[in-house]
Design a protein around this motif. Sequence first.
Motif, PDB file in Angstrom:
ATOM      1  N   MET A   1      -2.726 -10.247  12.828  1.00 53.00           N
ATOM      2  CA  MET A   1      -2.264 -10.155  11.225  1.00 53.00           C
ATOM      3  C   MET A   1      -0.663 -10.636  11.534  1.00 53.00           C
ATOM      4  O   MET A   1       0.165 -10.147  12.443  1.00 53.00           O
ATOM      5  N   SER A   2      -0.360 -11.618  10.640  1.00 55.37           N
ATOM      6  CA  SER A   2       0.949 -12.008  10.656  1.00 55.37           C
ATOM      7  C   SER A   2       2.119 -10.802   9.896  1.00 55.37           C
ATOM      8  O   SER A   2       1.356 -10.099   9.100  1.00 55.37           O
ATOM      9  N   ASN A   3       3.278 -11.034   9.877  1.00 56.72           N
ATOM     10  CA  ASN A   3       4.207 -10.225   9.228  1.00 56.72           C
ATOM     11  C   ASN A   3       4.069 -10.293   7.460  1.00 56.72           C
ATOM     12  O   ASN A   3       4.119  -9.485   7.000  1.00 56.72           O
ATOM     13  N   SER A   4       3.757 -11.682   7.352  1.00 61.98           N
ATOM     14  CA  SER A   4       3.615 -11.708   5.843  1.00 61.98           C
ATOM     15  C   SER A   4       2.487 -11.029   5.281  1.00 61.98           C
ATOM     16  O   SER A   4       2.208 -10.481   4.209  1.00 61.98           O
ATOM     17  N   ASP A   5       1.339 -11.008   6.007  1.00 60.90           N
ATOM     18  CA  ASP A   5       0.332 -10.165   5.608  1.00 60.90           C
ATOM     19  C   ASP A   5       0.583  -8.761   5.813  1.00 60.90           C
ATOM     20  O   ASP A   5       0.139  -8.004   4.750  1.00 60.90           O
ATOM     21  N   GLU A   7       3.569  -7.222   5.195  1.00 62.79           N
ATOM     22  CA  GLU A   7       4.289  -7.047   4.055  1.00 62.79           C
ATOM     23  C   GLU A   7       3.301  -7.012   2.675  1.00 62.79           C
ATOM     24  O   GLU A   7       3.832  -6.235   1.929  1.00 62.79           O
ATOM     25  N   TYR A   8       2.521  -7.785   2.579  1.00 62.67           N
ATOM     26  CA  TYR A   8       1.707  -7.951   1.469  1.00 62.67           C
ATOM     27  C   TYR A   8       1.021  -6.559   1.184  1.00 62.67           C
ATOM     28  O   TYR A   8       1.002  -5.884   0.265  1.00 62.67           O
ATOM     29  N   TYR A   9       0.210  -6.247   2.189  1.00 63.89           N
ATOM     30  CA  TYR A   9      -0.393  -4.960   2.295  1.00 63.89           C
ATOM     31  C   TYR A   9       0.602  -3.721   2.061  1.00 63.89           C
ATOM     32  O   TYR A   9      -0.072  -2.919   1.127  1.00 63.89           O
ATOM     33  N   VAL A  10       1.644  -3.515   2.614  1.00 61.85           N
ATOM     34  CA  VAL A  10       2.718  -2.683   2.156  1.00 61.85           C
ATOM     35  C   VAL A  10       2.960  -2.775   0.687  1.00 61.85           C
ATOM     36  O   VAL A  10       2.980  -1.693   0.146  1.00 61.85           O
ATOM     37  N   GLU A  13      -0.126  -1.562  -1.518  1.00 59.57           N
ATOM     38  CA  GLU A  13      -0.102  -0.124  -1.368  1.00 59.57           C
ATOM     39  C   GLU A  13       0.888   0.477  -2.242  1.00 59.57           C
ATOM     40  O   GLU A  13       0.465   1.424  -3.051  1.00 59.57           O
ATOM     41  N   ARG A  14       2.032  -0.051  -2.200  1.00 58.07           N
ATOM     42  CA  ARG A  14       3.147   0.910  -2.913  1.00 58.07           C
ATOM     43  C   ARG A  14       2.775   0.652  -4.449  1.00 58.07           C
ATOM     44  O   ARG A  14       3.193   1.372  -5.299  1.00 58.07           O
ATOM     45  N   GLN A  15       2.498  -0.744  -4.842  1.00 57.40           N
ATOM     46  CA  GLN A  15       2.261  -1.202  -6.291  1.00 57.40           C
ATOM     47  C   GLN A  15       1.141  -0.135  -6.661  1.00 57.40           C
ATOM     48  O   GLN A  15       1.185   0.298  -7.966  1.00 57.40           O
ATOM     49  N   TYR A  39      -5.450  -0.613   1.264  1.00 63.92           N
ATOM     50  CA  TYR A  39      -4.553  -1.078   1.752  1.00 63.92           C
ATOM     51  C   TYR A  39      -4.125  -0.313   2.964  1.00 63.92           C
ATOM     52  O   TYR A  39      -3.760  -1.173   4.221  1.00 63.92           O
ATOM     53  N   SER A  40      -3.787   0.839   2.687  1.00 64.91           N
ATOM     54  CA  SER A  40      -3.088   1.750   3.934  1.00 64.91           C
ATOM     55  C   SER A  40      -4.008   1.619   5.255  1.00 64.91           C
ATOM     56  O   SER A  40      -3.812   1.402   6.480  1.00 64.91           O
TER      57      SER A  40
END
Length: 55
Positions: A1-5, A7-10, A13-15, A39-40
């Motif tokens: 999984m890439s860094n951008s992926d 970041e998206y999941y993080v 999850e926060r949203q 997401y977590s």
Amino acid sequence: MSNSDQEYYVRRERQERDRADRTEDQTARRVHLEMADRYSAMLRETALVPAATQA
């Protein structure tokens, strides 16, 4: 999984947790928290897979 992926999941999850906190509807709150948990879980699962085997 890439860094951008990741970041998206993080971010998602926060949203979802923020939306759960803001709603007064218990059904909507439950759904937002379930989505946040998914997401977590995706983040935890990807952390267990060695980088060389990730597509």
